[in-house]
Enzyme design. Sequence first.
Site, PDB file in Angstrom:
ATOM      1  CB  ALA A 196      -0.913  -0.011   1.217  1.00 48.09           C
ATOM      2  NE  ARG A 197       3.123   2.396   5.797  1.00 47.69           N
ATOM      3  CZ  ARG A 197       2.874   3.604   6.273  1.00 47.69           C
ATOM      4  NH1 ARG A 197       3.417   4.654   5.712  1.00 47.69           N
ATOM      5  NH2 ARG A 197       2.087   3.769   7.319  1.00 47.69           N
ATOM      6  CB  SER A 214      -6.467  -0.418   8.808  1.00 42.57           C
ATOM      7  OG  SER A 214      -5.655  -1.108   9.707  1.00 42.57           O
ATOM      8  NE  ARG A 215      -4.939  -6.720   9.971  1.00 39.80           N
ATOM      9  CZ  ARG A 215      -3.818  -7.332  10.288  1.00 39.80           C
ATOM     10  NH1 ARG A 215      -3.845  -8.601  10.600  1.00 39.80           N
ATOM     11  NH2 ARG A 215      -2.667  -6.689  10.300  1.00 39.80           N
ATOM     12  CG  HIS A 234      -5.701 -11.217  -2.267  1.00 38.98           C
ATOM     13  ND1 HIS A 234      -4.692 -11.441  -3.162  1.00 38.98           N
ATOM     14  CD2 HIS A 234      -5.192 -10.333  -1.365  1.00 38.98           C
ATOM     15  CE1 HIS A 234      -3.628 -10.737  -2.831  1.00 38.98           C
ATOM     16  NE2 HIS A 234      -3.896 -10.073  -1.734  1.00 38.98           N
ATOM     17  CE  LYS A 284       2.588 -11.008  -6.240  1.00 45.01           C
ATOM     18  NZ  LYS A 284       3.555 -10.770  -5.149  1.00 45.01           N
ATOM     19  CG  ASP A 292       5.480 -13.034  -2.739  1.00 45.73           C
ATOM     20  OD1 ASP A 292       4.535 -12.390  -2.280  1.00 45.73           O
ATOM     21  OD2 ASP A 292       6.565 -12.517  -3.062  1.00 45.73           O
TER      22      ASP A 292
HETATM   23  N1  LIG Z   1       3.036  -5.701  -6.856  1.00 46.74           N
HETATM   24  C1  LIG Z   1       4.088  -5.730  -6.070  1.00 46.74           C
HETATM   25  O1  LIG Z   1       5.157  -5.216  -6.373  1.00 46.74           O
HETATM   26  C2  LIG Z   1       3.971  -6.355  -4.739  1.00 46.74           C
HETATM   27  C3  LIG Z   1       5.021  -6.272  -3.818  1.00 46.74           C
HETATM   28  C4  LIG Z   1       4.815  -6.787  -2.550  1.00 46.74           C
HETATM   29  C5  LIG Z   1       3.619  -7.379  -2.228  1.00 46.74           C
HETATM   30  N2  LIG Z   1       2.632  -7.483  -3.162  1.00 46.74           N
HETATM   31  C6  LIG Z   1       1.357  -8.111  -2.842  1.00 46.74           C
HETATM   32  O2  LIG Z   1       0.642  -7.254  -1.987  1.00 46.74           O
HETATM   33  C7  LIG Z   1      -0.068  -7.996  -1.010  1.00 46.74           C
HETATM   34  C8  LIG Z   1       0.312  -7.483   0.367  1.00 46.74           C
HETATM   35  O3  LIG Z   1       1.704  -7.578   0.518  1.00 46.74           O
HETATM   36  P1  LIG Z   1       2.458  -6.684   1.636  1.00 46.74           P
HETATM   37  O4  LIG Z   1       3.891  -6.923   1.482  1.00 46.74           O
HETATM   38  O5  LIG Z   1       1.929  -5.302   1.627  1.00 46.74           O
HETATM   39  O6  LIG Z   1       1.939  -7.469   2.922  1.00 46.74           O
HETATM   40  P2  LIG Z   1       1.940  -7.045   4.428  1.00 46.74           P
HETATM   41  O7  LIG Z   1       2.713  -5.774   4.598  1.00 46.74           O
HETATM   42  O8  LIG Z   1       2.306  -8.234   5.224  1.00 46.74           O
HETATM   43  O9  LIG Z   1       0.393  -6.794   4.701  1.00 46.74           O
HETATM   44  C9  LIG Z   1      -0.289  -5.727   4.103  1.00 46.74           C
HETATM   45  C10 LIG Z   1      -1.372  -5.255   5.050  1.00 46.74           C
HETATM   46  O10 LIG Z   1      -2.436  -6.186   5.044  1.00 46.74           O
HETATM   47  C11 LIG Z   1      -3.065  -6.172   6.330  1.00 46.74           C
HETATM   48  N3  LIG Z   1      -3.027  -7.526   6.868  1.00 46.74           N
HETATM   49  C12 LIG Z   1      -1.967  -8.216   7.312  1.00 46.74           C
HETATM   50  N4  LIG Z   1      -2.339  -9.438   7.734  1.00 46.74           N
HETATM   51  C13 LIG Z   1      -3.662  -9.502   7.544  1.00 46.74           C
HETATM   52  C14 LIG Z   1      -4.629 -10.512   7.776  1.00 46.74           C
HETATM   53  N5  LIG Z   1      -4.306 -11.678   8.317  1.00 46.74           N
HETATM   54  N6  LIG Z   1      -5.899 -10.252   7.453  1.00 46.74           N
HETATM   55  C15 LIG Z   1      -6.240  -9.064   6.921  1.00 46.74           C
HETATM   56  N7  LIG Z   1      -5.361  -8.075   6.674  1.00 46.74           N
HETATM   57  C16 LIG Z   1      -4.083  -8.305   6.972  1.00 46.74           C
HETATM   58  C17 LIG Z   1      -2.263  -5.240   7.208  1.00 46.74           C
HETATM   59  O11 LIG Z   1      -2.888  -3.968   7.148  1.00 46.74           O
HETATM   60  P3  LIG Z   1      -3.735  -3.465   8.401  1.00 46.74           P
HETATM   61  O12 LIG Z   1      -2.873  -3.693   9.600  1.00 46.74           O
HETATM   62  O13 LIG Z   1      -3.972  -2.065   8.068  1.00 46.74           O
HETATM   63  O14 LIG Z   1      -4.989  -4.280   8.440  1.00 46.74           O
HETATM   64  C18 LIG Z   1      -0.947  -5.179   6.504  1.00 46.74           C
HETATM   65  O15 LIG Z   1      -0.238  -4.013   6.786  1.00 46.74           O
HETATM   66  C19 LIG Z   1       0.282  -9.459  -1.248  1.00 46.74           C
HETATM   67  O16 LIG Z   1      -0.757 -10.091  -1.928  1.00 46.74           O
HETATM   68  C20 LIG Z   1       1.532  -9.412  -2.102  1.00 46.74           C
HETATM   69  O17 LIG Z   1       1.618 -10.477  -3.036  1.00 46.74           O
HETATM   70  C21 LIG Z   1       2.790  -6.968  -4.385  1.00 46.74           C
END
Ligand SMILES: NC(=O)c1ccc[n+]([C@@H]2O[C@H](COP(=O)([O-])OP(=O)(O)OC[C@H]3O[C@@H](n4cnc5c(N)ncnc54)[C@H](OP(=O)(O)O)[C@@H]3O)[C@@H](O)[C@H]2O)c1
Length: 332
Positions: free
Chosen positions: A17-18, A37-38, A80, A98, A179
């Site tokens: 998100a960031r 967010s949660r 998702h 994804k 991933d």
């Molecule tokens: N396109 C790209 O370049 C790229 C790169 C990295 C990741 N991704 C994808 O983006 C997604 C998130 O990755 P990320 O690295 O951002 O993950 P992350 O930092 O571990 O989690 C993202 C956010 O999701 C929420 N979350 C965490 N665990 C949760 C749970 N059990 N149930 C519901 N919400 C939860 C939290 O937000 P809150 O605390 O606010 O709820 C957390 O800050 C994944 O599907 C990954 O494949 C894509």
Amino acid sequence: MADSTVRWAIVGTGGIARRTLGDLRLVPRAEIVAVCSRSEESADAFAAEWGIERGYADFTALCADMTVDAIYIATPHGTHFRYASEALRAGKHVLCEKPLTMTAAEARELKSLSVEQDVFLMEAMWMKFAPSMRRALELVESGAIGTPMFVQAGLGYPVPGDGPERFWVAELGGGALFDMGVYTIALAHLFLGVPDAVSTIGEIRPDDVDLHESYTLSYMNGATAQLTTSITYAIPPRGSVGGTAGSIAFGEMLFAPRSLRLMTGTPPQPPRIEDIEFEQEGAGYVPMFRAACEAILAGDREHPFHPVSATIEVLETMELVRAQLIAQRDAS
Ligand SMILES: NC(=O)c1ccc[n+]([C@@H]2O[C@H](COP(=O)([O-])OP(=O)(O)OC[C@H]3O[C@@H](n4cnc5c(N)ncnc54)[C@H](OP(=O)(O)O)[C@@H]3O)[C@@H](O)[C@H]2O)c1
């Protein structure tokens, strides 16, 4: 839709998100109006930090917000399907990180919902929107490398055992394949299509979190894709495609390559090499967000660069790879 602007909400306040939020802001007809967010504290803190109007700690309440047109799901894979199905049922357009879901069946269900509700649905496969990837496709379609017969791609990071949970917790979609395999298989599908056979060697834990795998996709016309992914060792994030008259090698990173090398010519002539560089917009996500916004504003349910059918096909291949890893583990 307010005055031809897509009003977005982001779900999740973590890493991706960031990384992407600034890019979504670079899209002229996109506005970010809410974050979910949660926890209320984290929603409010994120909203304040990024100047977003509303923070939600309740996803159902977000879905009821009539000022939100589209939801970008940026949470771990295992969440998702739940978020996307609820958002689609509420009539929201969905762009989801994804992999879209953890099974092909779930992705099919989401596709049906998007058709029923007549809303947009897309997996955030930014790689396919990168200018380098679009150029490579044009080159292939113009016959620059002849018939594509070979794809090679690898992605791997030694993720620490105490690193992000989403890599290590099965319910969140842990493992290398969900991933990173989603990119390597998407690349093979883009240039070679759906394989006729899959052959895998790798390691998967008893809880079904896969550590690393090397998989070959084979095609009846003789084409092959050699793909490798890992969360225990590093693999340079690169890909290439070879054909009967030349090859294209993508520069790093495979997710959004900034360059490509076109090599053509057949022996005894020396190869002709052309290196092409590409400007990156923002952090590289802008072309995908722009495409999603334009499709939504045009009233489309999918984007032709990455329709849901392509997501489903990749998930089907991923399921074959996982099944082989599990079968090998259980037989040993
Ligand atoms: N396109 C790209 O370049 C790229 C790169 C990295 C990741 N991704 C994808 O983006 C997604 C998130 O990755 P990320 O690295 O951002 O993950 P992350 O930092 O571990 O989690 C993202 C956010 O999701 C929420 N979350 C965490 N665990 C949760 C749970 N059990 N149930 C519901 N919400 C939860 C939290 O937000 P809150 O605390 O606010 O709820 C957390 O800050 C994944 O599907 C990954 O494949 C894509």
